[in-house]
Write an enzyme that holds these catalytic residues in place. Sequence first.
Site, mmCIF file in Angstrom:
data_model
loop_
_atom_site.group_PDB
_atom_site.id
_atom_site.type_symbol
_atom_site.label_atom_id
_atom_site.label_comp_id
_atom_site.label_asym_id
_atom_site.label_seq_id
_atom_site.Cartn_x
_atom_site.Cartn_y
_atom_site.Cartn_z
ATOM 1 N N HIS A 39 0.777 -1.356 -0.035
ATOM 2 C CA HIS A 39 0.035 -0.009 0.177
ATOM 3 C C HIS A 39 0.701 1.201 0.229
ATOM 4 O O HIS A 39 0.317 2.152 -0.367
ATOM 5 C CB HIS A 39 -1.077 -0.032 1.189
ATOM 6 C CG HIS A 39 -0.601 0.319 2.398
ATOM 7 N ND1 HIS A 39 0.161 -0.499 3.299
ATOM 8 C CD2 HIS A 39 -0.274 1.522 3.177
ATOM 9 C CE1 HIS A 39 0.400 0.020 4.269
ATOM 10 N NE2 HIS A 39 0.215 1.185 4.298
ATOM 11 N N GLU A 98 3.564 5.678 -2.869
ATOM 12 C CA GLU A 98 3.534 6.877 -2.346
ATOM 13 C C GLU A 98 5.276 7.076 -1.889
ATOM 14 O O GLU A 98 5.838 7.946 -1.970
ATOM 15 C CB GLU A 98 2.877 7.054 -1.265
ATOM 16 C CG GLU A 98 2.699 8.616 -0.751
ATOM 17 C CD GLU A 98 1.613 8.412 0.403
ATOM 18 O OE1 GLU A 98 1.577 9.685 0.784
ATOM 19 O OE2 GLU A 98 0.921 7.589 0.735
ATOM 20 N N ASP A 99 5.900 5.923 -1.266
ATOM 21 C CA ASP A 99 7.103 6.014 -0.649
ATOM 22 C C ASP A 99 8.216 5.561 -1.224
ATOM 23 O O ASP A 99 9.373 5.551 -0.714
ATOM 24 C CB ASP A 99 7.007 5.666 0.826
ATOM 25 C CG ASP A 99 5.890 5.973 1.459
ATOM 26 O OD1 ASP A 99 5.515 7.546 1.331
ATOM 27 O OD2 ASP A 99 5.386 5.700 2.410
#
Length: 144
Positions: free
Chosen positions: A51, A55-56
């Site tokens: 998840h 984004e990271d």
Amino acid sequence: MIRKAYEFSAKAHHGQTRRSGEPYVQHPVAVAGVLALLKTDVAAVVAGLLHDTLEDTIATKEELSREFGGEIAELVDGVTKLGKINFTSKEDRQAESFRKMVVAMAQDIRVLLVKLCDRLDNMRTLQHMKPEAQERIARETMEI
């Protein structure tokens, strides 16, 4: 598939740590663990492991689609988009948060389940955050 997602997540998050000093991969593992306890399907557990990769890390949606299929890539992308909600006022936060969740649920309720499990793990580890961040995260979670 779950083992492959774990290995992908561990590699993608290699060198990242949480505020507690623990390896970052422990967070997606905890999220996936809650999803497994909820008896969600394999795709949701895999999305829980992945998840935060969009984004990271340098992972892309295309890469997730290639490695894990379109369904999982869409779930992870949905969680990422849900996490990027930006609010200006308290009223906007509440109304927009609710609207975004309803939209996410309409497309695939598993997106919301992954996001809520993400929030749960973040709440469980708040003690490692600064008091201002603890308050902000707790407030956002209550609004959700």
